[in-house]
Write an enzyme that holds these catalytic residues in place. Sequence first.
Site, short mmCIF file in Angstrom:
data_model
loop_
_atom_site.label_atom_id
_atom_site.label_comp_id
_atom_site.label_asym_id
_atom_site.label_seq_id
_atom_site.Cartn_x
_atom_site.Cartn_y
_atom_site.Cartn_z
N ARG A 167 0.52 -1.27 0.31
CA ARG A 167 0.08 -0.54 0.34
C ARG A 167 0.87 1.27 0.64
O ARG A 167 0.89 1.65 -0.71
CB ARG A 167 -0.51 -0.12 1.01
N PHE A 184 -11.60 -5.05 -5.87
CA PHE A 184 -10.82 -5.98 -4.15
C PHE A 184 -11.05 -4.79 -3.06
O PHE A 184 -9.94 -5.67 -2.56
CB PHE A 184 -10.54 -6.92 -4.34
N ASP A 187 -16.15 -3.64 -4.41
CA ASP A 187 -16.03 -4.91 -3.31
C ASP A 187 -17.53 -5.39 -3.89
O ASP A 187 -18.46 -4.63 -3.80
CB ASP A 187 -15.27 -4.94 -2.36
N SER A 188 -17.63 -6.74 -4.12
CA SER A 188 -18.47 -7.54 -3.97
C SER A 188 -19.70 -7.33 -2.90
O SER A 188 -20.63 -7.09 -3.34
CB SER A 188 -18.93 -8.51 -4.77
N ALA A 241 -16.93 -8.08 -9.64
CA ALA A 241 -15.25 -7.06 -10.09
C ALA A 241 -15.34 -8.06 -11.68
O ALA A 241 -15.50 -6.94 -12.45
CB ALA A 241 -14.32 -8.04 -9.51
N ASP A 290 -6.90 -7.43 -6.34
CA ASP A 290 -6.17 -7.68 -4.71
C ASP A 290 -7.08 -8.97 -4.49
O ASP A 290 -8.15 -8.77 -3.25
CB ASP A 290 -5.70 -6.83 -3.99
N CYS A 308 -3.25 -14.28 -3.05
CA CYS A 308 -2.74 -14.10 -1.83
C CYS A 308 -3.23 -15.85 -1.38
O CYS A 308 -2.92 -16.70 -0.10
CB CYS A 308 -3.32 -13.64 -0.98
N1 SAH Z 1 -7.62 -5.43 -1.03
C1 SAH Z 1 -7.84 -5.57 0.49
C2 SAH Z 1 -8.33 -7.10 0.90
C3 SAH Z 1 -9.40 -7.70 -0.46
S1 SAH Z 1 -9.91 -9.47 0.94
C4 SAH Z 1 -6.86 -4.80 1.48
O1 SAH Z 1 -5.89 -4.85 1.39
O2 SAH Z 1 -7.33 -4.91 2.65
C5 SAH Z 1 -11.10 -9.96 -0.89
C6 SAH Z 1 -12.24 -9.17 -1.26
O3 SAH Z 1 -12.62 -9.67 -2.42
C7 SAH Z 1 -12.76 -8.87 0.16
O4 SAH Z 1 -13.57 -8.29 0.43
C8 SAH Z 1 -14.43 -9.39 -1.23
O5 SAH Z 1 -15.28 -9.21 0.08
C9 SAH Z 1 -14.22 -9.44 -2.42
N2 SAH Z 1 -14.36 -10.41 -3.53
C10 SAH Z 1 -14.59 -11.34 -3.43
N3 SAH Z 1 -15.44 -11.56 -4.60
C11 SAH Z 1 -15.36 -10.63 -5.56
C12 SAH Z 1 -16.31 -10.55 -6.62
N4 SAH Z 1 -16.21 -11.10 -7.45
N5 SAH Z 1 -15.87 -9.26 -7.14
C13 SAH Z 1 -15.59 -8.77 -5.85
N6 SAH Z 1 -15.61 -8.87 -4.91
C14 SAH Z 1 -15.10 -9.88 -4.52
#
Ligand code: SAH
Length: 394
Positions: free
Chosen positions: A212, A228, A250-251, A280, A298, A338
Site C-alpha cells: 500500500r 476487491f 467490492d462485491s 469484479a 487484490d 494470496c
Molecule cells: N485489498 C484488500 C483485501 C482484499 S480481500 C486489502 O488491502 O485489505 C478480497 C475481497 O474481495 C473481499 O473483501 C471480498 O468481499 C471481495 N470479493 C470476493 N469476490 C469478489 C468478486 N467477485 N467481485 C468483487 N469483490 C469480490
Amino acid sequence: MSRIYLKSGKEESLKRFHPWVFSGAISRIEGNVQEGDLVDVYTSHKEFIAKGHYQVGSIMVRVLTFDEHEAIDRDFWRSRLQEAYRKRTAIGIAQHPDNNTFRLVHGEGDYLSGLVIDIYGQTAVMQAHSAGMHYQRQEIAKALMEVMDGKIKHVYYKSETTLPYKADLGQENGFLIGGSKENIAIEYGMKFHIDWLKGQKTGFFVDQRENRALLEKYAKDRSVLNMFCYTGGFSVYALRGGAKSVYSIDSSAKAIELTKQNVALNFTDDNRHNAYAEDAFKYLDTMEKDKYDLIVLDPPAFAKHRDALRNALQGYRRINAKAFEKIKHGGILFTFSCSQAVNKDQFRTSVFSAAASTGRKVSILHQLTQPADHPVNIYHPESEYLKGLVLYVE
Ligand code: SAH
C-alpha cells in the site's frame, strides 16, 4: 505422552526441520491420543525426531520443537513470543512512530505452527488454526502479556472460522484478557477501523502494508481503481498520495461500508472517492476503456486447495486480461495473488498470458511479496503466500 512412529524413510523432511507430519508418513500411533494433544514423533528406527500438536487431517502433527528436552510450557510460549517480538523490533515495525499495526506471530514463520497474532495498538488479536493452539490459548495469552510488557492491554481470540470444524471445540470469539470497544488502528499514519468481531482474517489485511505504501508513491494525479477493496486500505493510501480520483469496488456491501468509513476517518468530505458494491468481473467488463491509469487487483484466494489450482490460474488470467484491455496508455497495474496453492511462477505465467492475449507492451516494475513481519520459515517454503507484480502498461 503418546508416540507417533513414522514409516521408514519418512523422517527426511523432519531432519531438514520441515514442521509438518502428513498422515501418509505415519506407520502407527502408540497411546490414546486426542486432537490437540502433544505427541512425540519417532522415526522407524525408534529415534526421537520431533514434538508437536496432534490433529486429525492431512497434516497430523504440527511440530513445536525438534529438541527432545524442550518442554512445551509457559517458558516455551514466553521464549517463542519473545523471539517473535525481537524479530519485529529488528525489522523496525514494533517501535515505528507512525504505526501500531503489525503481525507479531506468523505461524511457521515464527516456529509456532497453527498460531497467528496481529497487534492493533493496545489490542492483540489471536487466531488458532489448530486444536493444540486452541487448548493453549490462555497460556499463550498470559505469556503474550508478559512479553509485551504493558504495551498490550487486551487479547481478543478470533478462531471461530479458522479451527477445524469437525473437532467440535465449541470455540467462541471473545476477549481472553481485558476488553475494549476502541477499534481504531494506525498504519503508517492512516487510521483504520478494525472489525475483530466479523472481519476477515484478524479484521484487517496487515500483509499489504508495504505494498500500500508503494502504491501511494504512484498515485499522484492518477485515476485509481481499487478492485476487491475490502476495508479500503489501498484507497486510503492512494488518496494520501494525491490521486485525482479513487474508485473502490467490492462485491460485499459490508466491505464498501467499511471502506467509506475508513476514508471518512482520514479525509473529511473528500469528493475524489467513490465506492460501489459490484462484482469484479462484471465491473471490468462494462467499464469504459481508458478510465483508469492505476488499477489494483487484490482478489481473494482463488485456490484454497491444490485441486482448485487450474480454475484459480484461469481466474487470475481472466481478471488480469480485463485490466490490461481497459487500462490507459502509461497505466500502472498492481496485481496480487494470496493463494498459497499458487506459486510465484504460476502466478506470473497467468499474468503473462493475460498480457499476451491483449498484445500490449508490459514491463515488470516491482515484484512484491509479504512484508517482513510475515516472515517465511526457510525450512517451510509454504509460508510464502503473497505474490504481487507492479506492471507498466504501454
Ligand atoms: N485489498 C484488500 C483485501 C482484499 S480481500 C486489502 O488491502 O485489505 C478480497 C475481497 O474481495 C473481499 O473483501 C471480498 O468481499 C471481495 N470479493 C470476493 N469476490 C469478489 C468478486 N467477485 N467481485 C468483487 N469483490 C469480490
